[in-house]
Design a protein around this motif. Structure first.
Motif, short mmCIF file in Angstrom:
data_model
loop_
_atom_site.label_atom_id
_atom_site.label_comp_id
_atom_site.label_asym_id
_atom_site.label_seq_id
_atom_site.Cartn_x
_atom_site.Cartn_y
_atom_site.Cartn_z
N ILE A 612 -6.81 8.15 4.59
CA ILE A 612 -6.52 6.96 3.79
C ILE A 612 -6.64 5.74 4.70
N GLN A 613 -7.52 4.83 4.32
CA GLN A 613 -7.72 3.59 5.09
C GLN A 613 -7.35 2.41 4.20
N ARG A 614 -6.54 1.52 4.77
CA ARG A 614 -5.98 0.41 3.99
C ARG A 614 -6.32 -0.91 4.68
N TYR A 615 -6.83 -1.85 3.89
CA TYR A 615 -7.12 -3.20 4.38
C TYR A 615 -6.40 -4.19 3.47
N GLU A 616 -5.57 -5.03 4.08
CA GLU A 616 -4.75 -5.96 3.30
C GLU A 616 -5.03 -7.39 3.74
N GLU A 682 -5.65 -5.85 -1.68
CA GLU A 682 -5.59 -4.62 -0.89
C GLU A 682 -6.76 -3.73 -1.27
N LEU A 684 -8.11 0.14 -0.69
CA LEU A 684 -7.75 1.49 -0.26
C LEU A 684 -8.98 2.38 -0.35
N MET A 751 -5.22 -0.81 8.42
CA MET A 751 -4.46 0.42 8.66
C MET A 751 -3.03 0.09 9.11
N THR A 752 -2.38 -0.85 8.39
CA THR A 752 -0.98 -1.27 8.59
C THR A 752 -0.77 -2.04 9.88
#
Length: 1342
Positions: A612-616, A682, A684, A751-752
């Motif tokens: 899981i890759q997250r960009y915010e 965001e 995901l 990634m947080t």
């Protein structure tokens, strides 16, 4: 006993009651405890949530502090020795000025040199010389081989002479040489003499031609001395070559006709090449054995016949010397000529690099200036120094509105002085070099600031009552002026972290309110001024002592370090002041990054292969088009989050094909993002389930599942734009430059992990995002858009109404402003390029046309005495208050108090295509301000940023085009495959099964084959997307006394009308559906009632007229109808139709279709769209081919082949054809057919707009594409000019004979947004006739 029972009874009865009451009390107590517990739990949850948010905030701040420590230390070290940097900056600026000056001079010189097409002719000459190279090379090769054969033959003859005697050679040599040169029974000496005579004639012709070219070249020599090495080197080099080089080349061709002297060099050399080629082939193919056999026989016979003669060598020597000399001179001349022509060709090939280098120089200069503007460091002034700041790029934007922000503080010693002893000081001056004209200025009186501004000859001033700090802290000063109204505010930080703000207002006198500044006559001095400048009397003061830091000028970041000159500034003795930043109380002001719309940021992060890759990110966006974030890898794959037309879009390319992700709810209000409000976004990437999710807050906007594995991306992504060299080709059609955005970004995470943008590579990015940076003062209107302005405190037209706005357009007509006041209507519109203003019963018209694509400003005053109109601060005409309005366009839109900009919803008159900026409407309140176009009631398809104004054209050295006389024409298919494949397809695919109608009688579809049950029990279902407030959607026809049913749009409402004889039944929807959104419409007969259902919920029904006798007949028209079936003044709908079903059966292909084009999701801009299915329109019926004419078009082709223009018959005609990228115009006006081809260097179908013009003057036919032209001369015109013909655009009528049309030529596919005939604009939205799939309401946006 009975008494006992009676005594116990009441006690037993009361006991349960008491217990019940106790239980109830206990229950209530428990409930209260439970409620308290719930409240406590809720408080704990809230506290936990706050702690979690605080934890994240602390982590982010810690990351920022940790990341800022090293850069801060570096900055301290960098700015400490500031004195050493000043000379470097001055040298860089001086060098930049020199480069800019050289670039400007070079541009002017090249433009001057090419006034009469000299460079084009020079390049055409180089093209001809290139042909000479090939011809000469072939001739040289033939000569070399001939020379070698002559040497071999001569050597053989010499051996025979030595053995047999001179007499035999004397008889034999003429035969040998005659065999070699092809001359029978002639003496070699006579042939040499003849060739010498012919050489002399050719020599005179070559010298005459050389003299003509030399004279023409020298006429241009004096125009551009600096261009000597670029343009004139080649003719000069040719002049230096001896004339004998050309003469000998011609002397060796005795068969050249005498008429060659009248030919051009290209034709002469072509003739030489033709003659040389067979000789060369003959010499090359001679077999040595076959050649020596006849020679041996001739030699044997000669020796036998002359054995008694005395040997002599004179005849042989004389004959061979002539041949040797000729061949020798050819061998020496050809290499020299080749060398000269190669040099010329090299010079012509280098010409395009000039414009590239100049563009690169200008780009570097602009980047250096932007970098200097980002230096946010104060400058300390010692009372003698001063800085001349570089002028802003768009001075026209300062005319109506000026906003300047800066920080200021006084030296600490100033606190000990008494105010009376502190002299007045000069702070800054921004205005004309002639200080008697308009200016802005500021002076310091004691510790108080006084602001001056002069507009329209009136100088206003205001004194700030609060004092400037002198304890080391800075005051933030904001100056804001709109026309005559100015406001000054000064803020300082309190000890508790709050802000203390003081304000002052002022109004200048007079009607004129523009700050007119010219680029060459404007100066901006801060802290002081040079001795050569005399400021206004109010500012003729000693120089400033203290520190100043510039922040912004009209929302553009500005710095004192972006200077042109400095005066007496010594940063060694007076080190720059240190300004402490404000406490982190405003998140966006302190921790956001501002993107100015010209650059991008490259965000680098640690690689993460987690499932899981997250960009915010959190964004405040002002731009309506651009790239928010793009993930990419080295293989060219990418995933892009973008914004188009103010709405979020997602694109990806995983296999070489651009795909757009469908939103979960396309009509969701969460899709809108360009409103300068904070939006948390965001992305995901769920690799295990092959999903990509895009969320805004907790709302899922996009969710897509991929059939294959999502490719891995690199450890970086682009934010706010993409560099030009990294922009994927498939995205360039959507984002032509680099997709840069204007807005603010904060809270970036990958990634947080928090990301510090200050440590990333960026361009066009500054840090700190004040709300004042996100103000929209301009808007771009496309002809179908408008703004509904919210103004509730506007005075009436007879009560000192005052409004003004700037505009820039090329259109001749269009509504710019409409206001429905309580006491009348105010309209401002363009009529034939002139500005016309109507207010009440008064009308004023500007004297000259203003549709010149330059910035202009209109100011309107209206009261009970009449109306005054100012255009660019010049009074046009005083209204008399009683003049009746003219016969211009009339608009009836909205209710009392409505205010529209750029057009109206009903579009009863054409809306504006162009830009409007700095709108001002005087309110009845004390404070006046410019209109923030973000704060409107409704924005209908209006981007809040204008395209840049057209700049002076840069040098474009197109490759030379040889004149083509019809011979040896280059085949159309010879264009390279890469050029043909450079065509850009549609910017976005059309909606499947949807058809767009243009709203005229020419735009409709007809269905003849209707279901059998449709007559008695019609059931129609279809989807509509309506973009007009009026128009016919569908209609049946009346046959044999039957009924007629029609569905139309009326004032935005859907109206179903059934007419049966004298009776009618009408159904009108409650709400409006002209919102450009898809809606499903059902029409059905149920018994004796007819029903209209929209979107499945809004149902209406009514009893049918005629009862059981109700019958409908075909055909059925959709989208409109022929003119005979429409009411006077009525038309079809503007919008799209899809999914038409008749009695639950798809309607299929229509029997007839015209003016029906594919339906696109993107917005339309004015123009005519020719779809792939083919079609054409008639735009004029008065073309006379025998007379002079000019046709000019602006086109954006989607394919490189097609018939673009046609007029005439098989005998008299005009054709403009695109054939695999080549543009050819063919004309036959009665004297004979001739053509002019042109192959543009840039692909005609590259997705950009191109200007194409065809001009006929006498017998000269010229075609021009983007400034590159080609012409040819045809037969002499006949006396009869011919009759008037119809001019067709996009094709030719069915059955028309189009001579010379290439076989298999497809229909023209693309857009035409402008057309003019003989400098008269032709309206494309109102053609004389239309056939096929052509949309006249607009073209899809790129």
């Amino acid at each position: 006993m009975s008494m006992d029972i009676s005594d116990d009874g009441p006690e037993k009865t009361c006991e349960p009651e008491r217990r019940r009451e106790e239980l109830q009390a206990n229950q209530k107590e428990v409930e209260d405890l439970l409620q308290m517990a719930e409240d406590d739990v809720a408080q704990v949850n809230d506290l936990l949530s706050m702690l979690h948010e605080s934890k994240e905030e602390y982590e982010r701040l810690a990351a920022q502090l940790d990341g800022a420590r090293v850069p801060l230390a570096d900055k301290v070290q960098a700015f400490a020795p500031a004195a050493a940097k000043v000379p470097l900056v001055e040298q860089a600026e001086e060098h930049a000025r020199l480069l800019d000056r050289l670039a400007t001079n070079l541009t002017r010189l090249i433009a001057g040199t090419n006034e009469d097409g000299f460079i084009g002719r020079a390049l055409n000459a180089s093209r001809a010389y290139h042909d000479i190279i090939r011809s000469v090379a072939e001739a040289e090769d033939a000569a070399n081989k001939a020379h070698q054969a002559a040497m071999d033959a001569t050597e053989g003859v010499r051996e025979g002479i030595h053995r047999r005697g001179a007499a035999a050679l004397k008889a034999l040599s003429p035969m040998v040489l005659s065999w070699f040169w092809g001359v029978n029974n002639q003496d070699q000496l006579m042939m040499a003499e003849s060739r010498r005579t012919h050489s002399s004639e050719l020599t005179r012709g070559a010298r005459n031609w050389r003299q003509e070219r030399t004279t023409g070249t020298k006429q241009h020599w004096s125009r551009s001395e600096s261009m000597r090495g670029v343009v004139l080197t080649t003719p000069e080099s040719i002049q230096e070559a001896p004339a004998e080089e050309v003469e000998e080349m011609q002397n060796n061709h005795p068969n050249t006709p005498s008429g060659t002297h009248n030919h051009t060099p290209a034709q002469t050399l072509t003739h030489l090449r033709i003659q040389h080629t067979p000789h060369a082939n003959t010499y090359t193919n001679i077999n040595t054995t076959q050649a020596l056999g006849p020679m041996k026989e001739q030699l044997t016979r000669g020796i036998r016949a002359t054995e008694t003669l005395t040997p002599t060598n004179e005849a042989h020597q004389h004959a061979t010397d002539g041949a040797n000399k000729t061949v020798s001179m050819l061998s020496e001349t050809f290499p020299l000529l080749l060398k000269k022509l190669d040099k010329l060709q090299n010079h012509s090939a280098q010409m395009p690099n000039i414009s590239e280098n100049i563009g690169r120089i200008r780009q570097l200069i602009e980047q250096a200036r932007k970098a200097a503007s980002k230096v946010s460091v104060p400058v300390k002034f010692n009372g003698m120094a001063g800085v001349q700041v570089r002028n802003p790029g768009n001075l026209a934007d300062l005319a109506a509105y000026t906003s300047l922000k800066f920080f200021i503080t006084l030296p600490e010693g100033a606190r000990n002085r008494r105010q009376g002893n502190v002299p007045k000081q000069f702070v800054f001056y921004l205005g004309n070099k002639d200080s008697s004209k308009e200016f802005l200025g500021m002076a310091l009186e004691g510790k108080r600031l006084r602001w001056y501004f002069n507009v329209g000859g009136e100088t206003a001033d205001v004194l700030m009552q609060e004092e400037v700090k002198s304890d080391g802290t800075f005051n933030n000063v904001v100056l804001e002026r709109i026309l005559q109204y100015g406001g000054m505010s000064m803020s300082s930080e309190k000890s508790d972290g709050g802000q203390e703000v003081a304000k002052a207002r002022v109004e200048a006198g007079g009607d004129m309110g523009l700050l007119n500044l010219l680029t060459t006559d404007t100066v901006f001095y801060v802290g002081g001024y040079p001795p050569t400048f005399t400021p206004p009397s109010q500012l003729l003061l000693p120089h400033f002592q203290g520190c100043v830091e510039l922040e912004t000028l009209n929302e553009e970041v500005l710095s004192l370090y972006n200077f042109e000159k400095v005066f007496n500034l010594n940063t060694t003795e007076n080190k720059p002041c240190g300004r402490s930043k404000a406490v982190l109380t405003q998140q966006w002001v302190n921790d956001a990054a501002y993107f100015d719309g010209s650059g991008y940021a490259e965000v680098v992060f640690k690689e993460n292969s987690a499932p899981i890759q997250r960009y915010e990110l959190e964004v405040k966006l002002l731009s309506h088009n651009g790239i928010l974030l793009m993930l990419h890898n080295e293989q060219g794959n990418f995933l892009c989050l973008a914004v188009l037309a103010g709405r979020l879009r997602v694109f990806y390319n995983f296999d070489g094909t651009l795909v757009e992700v469908e939103p979960k709810e396309p009509s969701s209000p969460h899709m809108k993002i360009s409103d300068a409000e904070p939006k948390p976004l965001e992305i995901l990437i769920l690799r295990s389930s092959k999903k990509v999710v895009v969320r805004k807050g907790k709302n899922v906007l996009f969710l897509t599942v991929f059939p294959e594995t999502i490719p891995p991306f690199g450890n970086s992504y682009y934010l706010g734009g993409v560099p030009k060299d990294s922009m994927p080709p498939v995205l360039r059609a959507l984002f032509p430059v680099q997709g840069s955005l204007k807005g603010c970004f904060r809270s970036l995470k990958a990634m947080t992990s928090h990301i510090d943008l200050k440590r990333m590579k960026s361009s066009g990015v500054s840090f700190g995002c004040n709300n004042d940076l996100l103000v929209a003062r301009e808007a771009h209107f496309s002809g179908q858009s408008y703004l509904d302005i919210d103004h509730s405190d506007i005075p009436g037209l007879r009560d000192n109404f005052y409004a003004g706005f700037g505009f820039r357009t090329q259109q001749k007509a269009g509504l710019m402003l409409y206001h429905q006041a309580t006491d009348g209507v105010c309209q401002v519109f363009l009529d034939k390029g002139h500005v016309v203003v109507r207010a009440g019963s008064s009308e004023v018209r500007s004297q000259k046309a203003l549709n010149d694509d330059n910035s202009h400003y209109v100011a309107l005053y209206s009261n009970s005495n009449g109306m005054r109109l100012y255009v660019d601060d010049s009074l046009v005409k005083a209204g008399d208050g009683g003049r009746a309005a003219g016969n211009g366009p009339s608009v009836s839109a909205g209710t009392s108090g409505s205010f529209y900009l750029g057009g109206t919803p009903d579009q009863s008159t054409s809306n504006l295509t162009g830009c409007i900026s700095n709108l001002f409407i005087k309110s009845m309140s004390a404070s006046q301000s410019v209109q923030n176009m973000l704060k409107v009631k409704e924005n209908v398809n209006v981007p809040l940023d204008c395209p840049a104004a057209q700049k002076p054209q840069s040098i474009v050295a197109a490759a030379p085009k040889a004149r083509n006389k019809g011979k040896n024409k280059k085949p159309a298919g010879s264009r390279s495959r890469s050029t043909r494949e450079s065509c850009q397809g549609e910017p976005s695919p059309p909606e499947t099964g949807a058809t767009h109608f243009s709203g005229s009688a020419h735009s409709h579809q007809r269905y003849d084959n209707l279901p059998r049950e449709f007559s008695k029990s019609p059931h129609i279902s279809l989807g509509v997307r309506i973009n007009s407030s009026e128009g016919l959607v569908l209609r049946t026809t009346q046959q044999g006394g039957g009924a007629v049913m029609s569905l139309r749009v009326s004032e935005g409402h859907l109206v179903l009308l059934v007419e049966g004889g004298k009776r009618k039944a009408s159904l009108r929807s409650r709400r409006k559906y002209s919102d450009n959104q898809w809606h499903t419409v059902f029409i059905k007969r149920d018994g004796d009632k007819i029903s209209l259902v929209v979107d499945g919920i809004n149902a209406l029904s009514k009893k049918l007229p005629g009862g059981d006798k109700f019958r409908l007949s075909g055909p059925l028209y959709v989208g409109g109808a022929p003119l005979a079936l429409l009411a006077p003044g009525a038309g079809g709908m503007v919008g799209c139709v899809r999914g038409l079903k008749l009695n639950e059966v798809p309607a299929g292909t229509p029997s007839h279709s015209q003016g029906a084009a594919p339906c696109f999701l993107s917005l339309l801009h004015p123009g005519a769209y020719f779809s792939r299915e083919g079609g054409h329109i008639a735009i004029d019926d008065s073309v006379v081919l025998g007379k002079d004419f000019e046709v000019r078009l602006e086109i954006r082709a989607r394919s490189d082949s097609g018939l673009l223009l046609h007029a005439g018959t098989s005998e008299h005609f005009l054709n403009v054809v695109l054939n695999q990228g080549e543009v050819t115009v063919t004309l036959n006006s009665g004297s004979g057919r001739f053509s002019t081809p042109l192959t543009p260097e840039v692909s005609i179908c590259d997705g950009h707009w191109h200007t194409l013009s065809v001009m006929k003057r006498s017998s000269v036919l010229q075609i021009q594409v983007d400034g590159v032209s080609q012409s040819s001369i045809g037969p002499k015109a006949s006396r009869s000019a011919g009759s008037k013909l119809t001019l067709y655009l996009g094709g030719a009528p069915d059955g028309a004979v189009v001579p010379g049309l290439p076989a298999g030529l497809p229909s023209f596919h693309g857009c035409v947004r402008k057309a003019s005939l003989n400098q008269r604009a032709v309206p494309l939205n109102k053609p004389l006739a239309l056939h096929g799939a052509v949309g006249t309401q607009g073209c899809p946006h790129d």
